[in-house]
Design an enzyme around this catalytic site. Structure first.
Site, PDB file in Angstrom:
ATOM      1  N   CYS A   1      -4.719  12.158  13.190  1.00 22.76           N
ATOM      2  CA  CYS A   1      -5.464  10.894  13.142  1.00 22.76           C
ATOM      3  C   CYS A   1      -5.280  10.252  14.524  1.00 22.76           C
ATOM      4  O   CYS A   1      -4.659  10.822  15.406  1.00 22.76           O
ATOM      5  CB  CYS A   1      -4.934   9.997  12.033  1.00 22.76           C
ATOM      6  SG  CYS A   1      -3.292   9.383  12.373  1.00 22.76           S
TER       7      CYS A   1
ATOM      8  N   ARG B   1       0.385  14.326  13.230  1.00 24.10           N
ATOM      9  CA  ARG B   1       0.761  14.116  11.834  1.00 24.10           C
ATOM     10  C   ARG B   1       0.988  15.451  11.092  1.00 24.10           C
ATOM     11  O   ARG B   1       0.344  15.735  10.085  1.00 24.10           O
ATOM     12  CB  ARG B   1      -0.267  13.256  11.109  1.00 24.10           C
ATOM     13  CG  ARG B   1      -0.725  11.998  11.831  1.00 24.10           C
ATOM     14  CD  ARG B   1       0.351  10.954  12.028  1.00 24.10           C
ATOM     15  NE  ARG B   1       0.890  10.415  10.810  1.00 24.10           N
ATOM     16  CZ  ARG B   1       0.340   9.405  10.127  1.00 24.10           C
ATOM     17  NH1 ARG B   1      -0.779   8.881  10.538  1.00 24.10           N
ATOM     18  NH2 ARG B   1       0.905   8.963   9.020  1.00 24.10           N
TER      19      ARG B   1
ATOM     20  N   LYS C   1       0.845  -1.217   0.000  1.00 25.55           N
ATOM     21  CA  LYS C   1       0.000   0.000   0.000  1.00 25.55           C
ATOM     22  C   LYS C   1       0.870   1.252   0.000  1.00 25.55           C
ATOM     23  O   LYS C   1       0.690   2.146  -0.822  1.00 25.55           O
ATOM     24  CB  LYS C   1      -0.885  -0.002   1.237  1.00 25.55           C
ATOM     25  CG  LYS C   1      -1.583   1.309   1.551  1.00 25.55           C
ATOM     26  CD  LYS C   1      -2.497   1.238   2.750  1.00 25.55           C
ATOM     27  CE  LYS C   1      -1.830   1.471   4.064  1.00 25.55           C
ATOM     28  NZ  LYS C   1      -1.643   2.886   4.436  1.00 25.55           N
ATOM     29  N   ASN C   2       1.855   1.306   0.904  1.00 30.88           N
ATOM     30  CA  ASN C   2       2.632   2.544   1.064  1.00 30.88           C
ATOM     31  C   ASN C   2       3.691   2.734  -0.013  1.00 30.88           C
ATOM     32  O   ASN C   2       4.359   3.766  -0.034  1.00 30.88           O
ATOM     33  CB  ASN C   2       3.250   2.604   2.468  1.00 30.88           C
ATOM     34  CG  ASN C   2       2.187   2.822   3.533  1.00 30.88           C
ATOM     35  OD1 ASN C   2       1.027   3.106   3.211  1.00 30.88           O
ATOM     36  ND2 ASN C   2       2.550   2.650   4.782  1.00 30.88           N
TER      37      ASN C   2
ATOM     38  N   ARG D   1      -8.506  -0.543   5.326  1.00 30.06           N
ATOM     39  CA  ARG D   1      -7.691   0.466   4.663  1.00 30.06           C
ATOM     40  C   ARG D   1      -6.366  -0.134   4.208  1.00 30.06           C
ATOM     41  O   ARG D   1      -5.778   0.328   3.240  1.00 30.06           O
ATOM     42  CB  ARG D   1      -7.379   1.619   5.620  1.00 30.06           C
ATOM     43  CG  ARG D   1      -8.578   2.359   6.118  1.00 30.06           C
ATOM     44  CD  ARG D   1      -8.157   3.581   6.871  1.00 30.06           C
ATOM     45  NE  ARG D   1      -7.158   4.320   6.099  1.00 30.06           N
ATOM     46  CZ  ARG D   1      -6.670   5.489   6.483  1.00 30.06           C
ATOM     47  NH1 ARG D   1      -7.073   6.031   7.607  1.00 30.06           N
ATOM     48  NH2 ARG D   1      -5.796   6.136   5.756  1.00 30.06           N
TER      49      ARG D   1
ATOM     50  N   ASP E   1       5.005   0.541  12.364  1.00 30.40           N
ATOM     51  CA  ASP E   1       3.787  -0.087  11.828  1.00 30.40           C
ATOM     52  C   ASP E   1       3.645  -1.543  12.237  1.00 30.40           C
ATOM     53  O   ASP E   1       2.628  -2.160  11.931  1.00 30.40           O
ATOM     54  CB  ASP E   1       3.764   0.019  10.298  1.00 30.40           C
ATOM     55  CG  ASP E   1       3.593   1.454   9.853  1.00 30.40           C
ATOM     56  OD1 ASP E   1       3.833   1.739   8.673  1.00 30.40           O
ATOM     57  OD2 ASP E   1       3.243   2.299  10.700  1.00 30.40           O
TER      58      ASP E   1
END
Ligand code: EPZ
Length: 438
Positions: free
Chosen positions: A137, A142, A43-44, A418, A326
């Site tokens: 978030c 952030r 994803k990233n 997500r 993460d």
């Protein structure tokens, strides 16, 4: 947009969220994960590549794209900017011939912070950009101050008005951008912007994540001249004409790491196909310290086996190649089972312990002291209804459910969707007792 339409959209929005909100996962613990599991595209890594297509007109094809909400959000944003996007199965075709807007609106940016990656490419292509400030978030404030300071260094004029970044530039000039913190998306934004600057740009204290290398490879295939990605110094020769390209996205190292931790926590024997050893060395080191056996298998892939009681470890998260923030929440779930006290220091985000109170509801004995968590392993989690608060906390609660006695109900799993493609199906295929219910 008239008020009535806006109201209607908000109504639909809230109904959709309600629909997502009603979905939850039921997990019955006590099963070892055994078998083979596939890792989807990263994803990233995919997200910056999507935004990089804005840099030049033409047709792009990007494959090995995961089916995720964040990807769909990015597709929606690119379409709103005027791109034609066909997102079918695990591929996407993007045509950016005619952009009709240079604005990333709040209602899209608030659902996905990575939309801030529209700034660099829009400024490089159109000379202006209006992007909503992402806002914080669950895991932290952030901020994007480092992105903006770096852009100003290359000649961009920036003002903040009504919650938006208003940016414009007449002529981009290469310069040295020094980041006080190695920011991943900040590095990516400057790399993309600098491809159109006159002369050479040097990024110092750049982020070194594998996703940065992916972006360098993609941009160089487009005709850019970038070197140094993966190190703290990246050099971009600007000014050349760029052209569209085709690209296959690398496997998701955080999804791979999540499955490694789940295998270890359940005392399983799991082959994680296409996991890249070099992307996971900090996690592998810590899992081996816990007593987990990890070996490379032919080609890309890892085999993870844990058949002795897990030992406690001390972890401190940091920018790549240090232990990935993460994977912090997932590791905490595992350490509730280790024989002794472990510590986790979270150095990247100021509020990334939201999963702690949920794990405590399941009987975990965890003490918080500022940005340090002490996990007193007692191996005695019991199933309970818990609530996901952010993407990686959701994965932590799934791992806790896999090792708990009884049934765990994980709510608000729209966070999970997500960043993990069909995680319950993948886990069910290797023995987990897990179902998604409405
Ligand atoms: C990227 O976020 C990832 N997201 C995050 O993954 C990941 O947790 C994070 O990097 C750290 O590895 C994407 O790549 C889309 P940062 P990013 O800028 O770029 C501070 C997930 O789970 N900072 O590297 O937003 C910041 O507050 C997500 O997929 C500033 O102070 O993270 C943080 O403390 C969650 N000013 C630190 O730097 C800035 O201008 C690192 O943030 C930018 C960042």
């Amino acid at each position: 947009m008239s008020l009535s339409n806006k109201t209607l959209i908000n109504e639909i929005d809230s109904l959709l969220l309600l629909e997502f909100d009603l979905q939850r996962l039921l997990i019955k613990g006590g099963v070892r994960l055994v078998g083979e599991i596939n890792v989807s595209g990263a994803k990233n890594a995919a997200l910056p590549l999507f935004f990089a297509t804005l840099l030049t007109p033409g047709k792009f094809e990007i494959t090995n794209i995961p089916r995720l909400r964040d990807i769909q959000t990015t597709v929606d944003l690119l379409k709103q900017l005027g791109a034609e996007v066909d997102y079918t199965d695990h591929s996407v075709n993007i045509s950016t011939d005619d952009l009709k807007s240079h604005e990333a609106p709040y209602d899209l940016v608030r659902t996905m912070r990575a939309s801030v990656l529209a700034l660099g490419p829009l400024l490089a292509r159109c000379g202006k950009a209006r992007v909503s400030l992402p806002g914080g978030c669950a895991i932290g404030a952030r901020p994007i101050n480092l992105h903006l300071e770096g852009m100003k260094k290359l000649g961009v004029k920036i003002s903040l008005e009504n919650g938006y970044v208003e940016a414009a530039v007449d002529s981009l000039k290469g310069d040295t951008v020094h980041f006080s913190l190695p920011t991943v998306t900040g590095t990516e934004n400057i790399m993309m912007l600098a491809t159109k600057a006159e002369g050479t740009t040097i990024i110092e204290n750049a982020a070194k994540e594998p996703e940065i290398i992916e972006l360098q490879n993609f941009l160089n295939q487009m005709g850019a001249k970038i070197s140094g990605a993966g190190t703290s110094k990246i050099t971009i020769q600007g000014g050349d004409k760029l052209k569209p390209t085709k690209y296959k996205v690398m496997p998701d190292r955080i999804e791979a790491g999540t499955f490694m931790i789940a295998a270890a926590a359940t005392g399983g024997d799991l082959i994680i196909k296409n996991a890249v050893y070099e992307h996971l060395t900090a996690l592998i080191t810590k899992l081996e310290e816990c007593g987990v056996k990890i070996e490379k298998i032919k080609g890309d892939g890892l085999r993870v086996r844990a058949y002795e009681p897990l030992k406690p470890v001390n972890i401190s998260t940091g920018p790549f190649p240090d232990f990935p923030t993460d994977c912090q929440a997932q590791m905490m779930a595992l350490l509730t089972k280790a024989k002794g006290t472990s510590t986790i220091v979270e150095n990247i985000f100021e509020n990334r312990f939201m999963h702690v109170q949920e794990l405590q509801r399941m009987g975990a004995n965890i003490e918080l002291r500022g940005n340090t968590a002490l996990i007193h392993g007692n191996g005695g989690l019991t199933g309970a209804p818990v609530m996901a608060t952010d993407l990686r906390a959701s994965a932590s609660l799934i791992i806790a459910g896999l090792i708990a006695n009884g049934v765990t109900e994980v709510n608000r799993i729209y966070h999970l969707d997500r960043g993990y493609e069909k995680i319950e199906e993948k886990l069910k295929n290797v023995g987990a007792n897990i179902d998604r219910v409405n």
